[in-house]
Structures are given as structure tokens and as C-alpha cells.
Design an enzyme around this catalytic site. Structure first.
Site, PDB file in Angstrom:
ATOM      1  N   LYS A  75     -28.210  26.682 -10.615  1.00 38.06           N
ATOM      2  CA  LYS A  75     -28.760  28.168 -10.956  1.00 38.06           C
ATOM      3  C   LYS A  75     -27.456  29.152 -10.765  1.00 38.06           C
ATOM      4  O   LYS A  75     -27.108  29.338  -9.554  1.00 38.06           O
ATOM      5  CB  LYS A  75     -29.855  28.231  -9.730  1.00 38.06           C
ATOM      6  CG  LYS A  75     -30.239  29.501  -9.687  1.00 38.06           C
ATOM      7  CD  LYS A  75     -31.998  29.516 -10.218  1.00 38.06           C
ATOM      8  CE  LYS A  75     -32.557  30.794 -10.189  1.00 38.06           C
ATOM      9  NZ  LYS A  75     -33.935  30.871 -10.850  1.00 38.06           N
ATOM     10  N   LYS A 133     -40.399  26.701 -13.897  1.00 36.12           N
ATOM     11  CA  LYS A 133     -39.549  26.236 -14.320  1.00 36.12           C
ATOM     12  C   LYS A 133     -38.440  25.202 -13.172  1.00 36.12           C
ATOM     13  O   LYS A 133     -37.960  24.577 -13.761  1.00 36.12           O
ATOM     14  CB  LYS A 133     -38.565  27.483 -14.601  1.00 36.12           C
ATOM     15  CG  LYS A 133     -38.796  28.513 -15.649  1.00 36.12           C
ATOM     16  CD  LYS A 133     -37.939  29.380 -15.897  1.00 36.12           C
ATOM     17  CE  LYS A 133     -37.862  30.492 -15.011  1.00 36.12           C
ATOM     18  NZ  LYS A 133     -38.817  31.185 -14.467  1.00 36.12           N
TER      19      LYS A 133
END
Ligand SMILES: Nc1ncnc2c1ncn2[C@@H]1O[C@H](COP(=O)(O)OP(=O)(O)OP(=O)(O)O)[C@@H](O)[C@H]1O
Ligand SMILES: [Mg+2]
Length: 212
Positions: A33, A16
Site C-alpha cells: 500500500k 479493495k
């Protein structure tokens, strides 16, 4: 409004972050993130900074930085931190934004809230990264079912790994979501090979023209 994407996957450790770095680099996007579990190894934000050839300011600070590389609900407990999922809001950015979840969709942030619950609230189109190797059909269809059941918008599926024509075909047929392309295993994996591969294996305009 600029395009925004949530990058999630069928599992942890499937690529990812590498895909997100390729996408963020190609779009000159900001990367975020929200929850990083594990600070000993290179963090995902650091990997993106290394691979995406973006200005440092395009990698936004995490909302939670937890020491132990386990599920966020447990990593938070070990650190004596309480994750407040309702405070996780996509940063207001003037430009494209790529957000990476942790692990897969049903990863718990607390004892009561999953990452998928946050994605349901956000309603930002999700890109599901899926390994092409054995076991992927099941994991991918399960993940898509979870997305569809919660009415989370699915932008599409990004395969990662070597070409597996039959696997990719059955997922395209049964998944109910578009296939965006496939990022091959890159050796070596460098900012240059990633940039090249991303532009040859994905259609950039499709991402650029996406609705936020
Ligand atoms: N396309 C690729 N080519 C070569 N190596 C790759 C590729 N994608 C991922 N990898 C390698 O596989 C490992 C896992 O990748 P990555 O960190 O992107 O996974 P992830 O799904 O983001 O994991 P996590 O759930 O921990 O966030 C890394 O060592 C990465 O360098
Ligand atoms: Mg990652």
C-alpha cells in the site's frame, strides 16, 4: 517475471483491501500500500496481515504513512509532508505483487498529481473493484473510461457484494474490460471464509498466468 496487479476501485470503503487480501493470499503474493491515509483505525496493511494468512514479510512497508483519513494530498499537507509521486516505484519483488491504491483513480497525491498519473507511469495491469449496489454502473463506467483514456492496462473488474445480474451484465457489455468474478459479502469475514470464497468465486489460474 511474476504477475503484478494494481487494485483500485470505484470509491473508498468498497472492499479493495479485502479483495487484495484474498488475491494476495491466493497467490502468496507480496502486498504493498504505497500511501496510507489514516493511522488511528487498523491500516490496510494490518488488515491484509490479519486476513491473508501471509508471512509478515510479505506485507511491505508503506512509502507514506499519513495520520488523517482524508485524500492523500490533504493528509500530507496536514502532516507537513510532501508526497513525491515520482519516487513511488513498485518494489522489486521475487514473486507476485499486489498493490493497493487509495480510494479511487482520480484521488490526488499532490495538488498536481493523481493516483491515475502514477498508474499510467507504472503500466501495471489494474483490477477495478466495483460494488454491486446502486450507483455502481456509473462509477464503474466512469472509472473504466478514465483508465482507457490514459492507456492504463486493465486486467479486469472484480465485483464486490451481492449478485446483481443486470448491473454486472451491463458493465460487462459496455465497460470494455473482462469481468473476473464477484466476491460476495462474507459473514463472518475471516481468513478462512475469505480464502474459500476467493477460490470458489475467482479463477486463480487467470491471475497466476497474467503477464506482469
Ligand atoms: N467481501 C466482504 N465481506 C464482508 N465485509 C467486507 C467485504 N469487503 C469489504 N468488507 C468490509 O467493508 C469495509 C470496507 O472494506 P475495505 O477496507 O476492504 O475497503 P477499501 O475499498 O479498501 O477502503 P479504502 O478506500 O479505505 O482503502 C471493511 O469493514 C471490510 O471488512
Ligand atoms: Mg483499502
Amino acid at each position: 517475471m511474476m504477475p503484478r496487479f494494481v487494485v483500485t476501485g470505484t470509491d473508498t470503503g468498497i472492499g479493495k483491501t479485502v479483495f487484495a487480501a484474498g488475491l494476495a493470499g491466493a497467490l502468496e503474493a507480496h502486498y504493498w500500500k504505497p500511501v496510507q491515509s489514516g493511522l488511528e483505525e487498523e491500516t490496510d496493511s494490518e488488515t491484509v496481515r490479519r486476513l491473508a494468512a501471509l508471512p509478515a514479510s510479505h506485507v511491505l512497508p508503506e512509502a507514506y504513512r499519513l495520520k488523517t483519513p482524508v485524500s492523500p494530498h490533504l493528509a500530507a499537507r496536514l502532516d507537513g509532508v510532501m508526497i513525491r509521486p515520482e519516487t513511488l516505484l513498485p518494489p522489486a519483488i521475487d514473486g507476485p505483487l499486489v498493490i493497493e491504491g487509495a480510494g479511487g483513480l482520480l484521488v490526488p497525491l499532490t495538488d498536481h498529481v493523481l493516483f491515475a498519473d502514477v498508474f499510467t507511469r507504472w503500466q501495471i495491469p489494474v483490477i477495478l473493484c466495483a460494488r454491486t449496489g446502486l450507483g455502481t454502473i456509473n462509477h464503474t463506467l466512469l472509472s473504466l473510461e478514465a483508465l482507457h483514456r490514459r492507456a492504463i492496462p486493465v486486467f479486469g473488474i472484480a465485483f464486490i457484494g451481492d449478485e446483481q445480474a443486470e448491473t454486472q451484465a451491463i458493465i460487462a457489455t459496455m465497460g470494455g474490460a473482462p469481468v473476473l468474478g464477484r466476491l460476495p459479502r462474507l459473514d463472518p469475514l475471516t481468513p478462512e471464509t475469505l480464502r474459500q470464497a476467493f477460490s470458489s468465486y475467482f479463477e486463480l489460474a487467470r491471475f497466476q498466468e497474467a503477464k506482469p
